[in-house]
Scaffold this active site. Structure first.
Site, short mmCIF file in Angstrom:
data_model
loop_
_atom_site.label_atom_id
_atom_site.label_comp_id
_atom_site.label_asym_id
_atom_site.label_seq_id
_atom_site.Cartn_x
_atom_site.Cartn_y
_atom_site.Cartn_z
N LYS A 113 3.75 1.17 10.00
CA LYS A 113 3.95 2.35 9.39
C LYS A 113 3.31 3.70 9.81
O LYS A 113 3.82 4.84 10.15
CB LYS A 113 3.58 2.27 7.68
CG LYS A 113 4.60 1.57 7.04
CD LYS A 113 3.88 1.50 5.56
CE LYS A 113 2.91 0.43 5.38
NZ LYS A 113 2.60 0.34 3.95
N GLU A 172 0.80 -1.37 -0.08
CA GLU A 172 -0.12 -0.07 0.14
C GLU A 172 0.90 1.12 -0.06
O GLU A 172 1.79 1.25 0.88
CB GLU A 172 -0.88 0.04 1.15
CG GLU A 172 -1.92 -1.33 1.18
CD GLU A 172 -2.43 -1.24 2.62
OE1 GLU A 172 -3.47 -0.24 2.73
OE2 GLU A 172 -2.59 -1.91 3.53
N ARG A 188 5.17 -12.81 9.58
CA ARG A 188 5.74 -11.40 9.52
C ARG A 188 7.02 -11.40 10.54
O ARG A 188 7.28 -12.13 11.35
CB ARG A 188 4.70 -10.51 10.09
CG ARG A 188 4.49 -10.50 11.45
CD ARG A 188 3.70 -9.05 11.75
NE ARG A 188 4.57 -7.94 11.77
CZ ARG A 188 4.21 -6.88 12.07
NH1 ARG A 188 2.84 -6.45 11.93
NH2 ARG A 188 4.95 -5.67 12.07
#
Length: 561
Positions: free
Chosen positions: A271, A35, A261
């Site tokens: 983020k 994204e 992850r």
């Protein structure tokens, strides 16, 4: 199994191998779908390496696709930065970058399909009401009062949404699945919402935007992705992923597989939280060397090969764990130990006066750039009667355990002579101006007669010195897992950046001044006995050289044990 598959062998490789057994004509196709709402970090590097390396191993393709469904948070700046980072790592994507936004017309039609099948409806509950009606893990959800609108009503209302006839937040399109599902994601998730904001790709063409979960699976299908690889937090989303594909007229069905992850000690990889650090001026941007963004690591001196080696070492599993930061440091330290030119720098200078040498004494010494690699050549240093050493390499008060310079004791200067401290010169405020030493001129390359070899310290002749700034980066957080802490800002390390003003060798400064603005070049060195450093290409100027410490010479965590 070929060598490359063996090198990257993991449970996903085993799945792919089985898929090839089932279908020998399988055209392997994966993607990396960021994204564009921030910069890439070390966690993204793991996914990048996995997707692109698998595409290479299985002679397939890997798309770069921006899942750009939220114009409020996205920016062309992030798109450019992401492309730069992937190229920097050494990967090339299939064709041009893809965007979910280029499929908006198709996605709109798929949403209309769901409405026609009675599987989607326009809801007028507020965000807060939707959250309240959804329930939680202990309590089932409650149907929206707008859930049973007719297909025709929903078609007309959805078209009005498309035409901008509602305000933001006034209505949304939801899937009609099961408000009693044990999986919250399946309790009539929102598929479309209204946002009156210009999109970086489609401009003002749309005022309704698909949610990530809706756009992501359909974009995978449109692009012919065979293996959709994502991290474990999307495991429940897989149910929605498959539901959308099953209930629309798509012809290609990607398979989603989840892996753990990357969680890295002392690091924030969210983020949203990184942006908080930037907004509060705790760090100086997305490329601050104290954070684990790829641009921050690059500025700190990390190389693509060290990051890829780190990703290879940690592997791909379904087990969530916290990776030691020292493993990342080990990868860059191992590389720099082989390739970094050795030179001397003084971070906290104290002056040494060698009284038995003439004030005009100037001796040129040729020293190796690397002790174990003669191919890296040599460079010249100057030895005179006045030099700098590190303040920490001298102790005024006697200490039997102290093995460096002290009054009455000898020490060897790296690549040069043995000296003996005899006296201290101080100013009226009792500050040391210089240390008066005797230089044994018969000890160049030889040990003192009838004595053991003394310890070695580094130095720079004042005549051969050039002023420089040294930025010593430490962990940004005082705790190992700040990502888990709600109040993570209270654990900021006040000594995450320590700045020193000192000197480097003059000939090194001249070399750097010639190369400092060469694009994409990381100039790094081992400052002997101090650590591995690189030049800061962003803040440095020809008359003001700034060095960032990449990593210490040894693993400090092991030294503490």
């Amino acid at each position: 199994m070929n060598k490359e598959i063996k090198k990257y062998n993991n449970f996903i490789c085993q799945i792919i191998n089985e898929d090839f057994i089932q279908n020998k004509d399988l055209s392997f196709h994966t993607r990396f779908p960021p994204e564009p709402n921030g910069y890439l970090h070390i966690g993204h590097a793991k996914s990048i390496c996995l997707n692109f390396e698998l595409a290479k191993i299985y002679k397939g393709k890997c798309n770069l696709r921006f899942d750009d469904t939220n114009p409020l948070k996205e920016n062309i700046k992030y798109i450019n930065a992401i492309q730069y980072d992937i190229h920097w790592l050494g990967y090339k994507w299939n064709k041009n970058p893809f965007y979910s936004s280029q499929y908006f017309s198709k996605l709109y039609k798929y949403a209309q399909e769901l409405i026609q099948k009675g599987l989607a409806y326009v809801d007028q509950l507020t965000k807060e009401q939707i959250r309240e009606y959804r329930g939680d893990l202990k309590n089932p959800g409650i149907n929206s009062p707008y859930r049973n609108r007719t297909v025709q009503e929903n078609i007309e209302l959805f078209e009005k949404m498309r035409n901008g006839e509602f305000k933001e937040g006034e209505v949304c399109l939801r899937a009609k699945i099961n408000m009693n599902s044990s999986f919250l994601i399946m309790r009539d998730p929102v598929l479309y919402r209204i946002i009156f904001s210009e999109h970086h790709q489609t401009k003002k063409q749309w005022c309704i935007y698909p949610m990530y979960d809706f756009a992501h699976c359909l974009s995978d299908s449109i692009e012919g992705i065979t293996h959709s690889l994502c991290t474990l937090e999307f495991q429940d989303n897989k149910r929605l992923y498959n539901w959308i594909l099953k209930n629309t007229s798509v012809t290609k069905y990607p398979k989603q597989y989840e892996f753990s992850r990357l969680n890295l000690e002392f690091s924030l990889l969210s983020k949203r939280k990184i942006k908080i650090l930037i907004d509060k001026n705790i760090i100086k941007g997305w490329n601050d060397p104290r954070i684990s963004t790829l641009s921050g690591l690059r500025r700190k001196g990390y190389t693509p090969s060290s990051i890829k080696e780190f990703c290879r070492k940690i592997g791909v599993t379904k087990q969530n764990n916290l990776i030691e930061f020292s493993m990342l440091e080990h990868c860059i330290r191992t590389e720099m130990n082989k390739t970094a030119i050795r030179t001397m720098a003084i971070l906290e200078p104290i002056k040494i006066f060698l009284y038995n040498l003439n004030e005009n004494h100037e001796e040129k010494l040729i020293v190796p750039n690397h002790p174990n690699n003669p191919e890296l050549g040599t460079h010249e240093i100057i030895f005179t009667n006045i030099i700098y050493i590190e303040r920490s390499d001298f102790k005024e008060k006697y200490d039997k355990k102290y093995k460096r310079l002290k009054i009455g004791e000898e020490i060897r200067l790296r690549h040069a002579y043995v000296i003996k401290a005899e006296k201290i010169d101080k100013d009226e405020h009792d500050n040391i101006i210089s240390i008066i030493c005797y230089c044994d001129t018969k000890t160049l390359g030889k040990k003192p007669k009838n004595k053991k070899n003394p310890s070695v310290i580094h130095w720079i002749a004042i005549k051969n010195s050039f002023p420089a700034e040294f930025r010593l980066y430490n962990q940004l957080f005082k705790i190992k897992n700040p990502e888990q802490e709600e109040n993570f800002l209270s654990y900021i390390n006040p000594e995450s950046l320590i700045i020193k003003k000192g000197f480097i060798e003059n000939n090194l400064a001249k070399k750097i001044q010639k190369e400092i603005h060469i694009k994409n070049q990381i100039i790094f060195f081992q400052f002997e006995r101090i650590g591995y450093f690189c030049i800061d290409n962003i803040d440095s100027k020809k008359n003001k050289l700034i060095f960032n410490r990449t990593v210490s010479l040894r693993d400090s965590s092991k030294l503490k044990k």
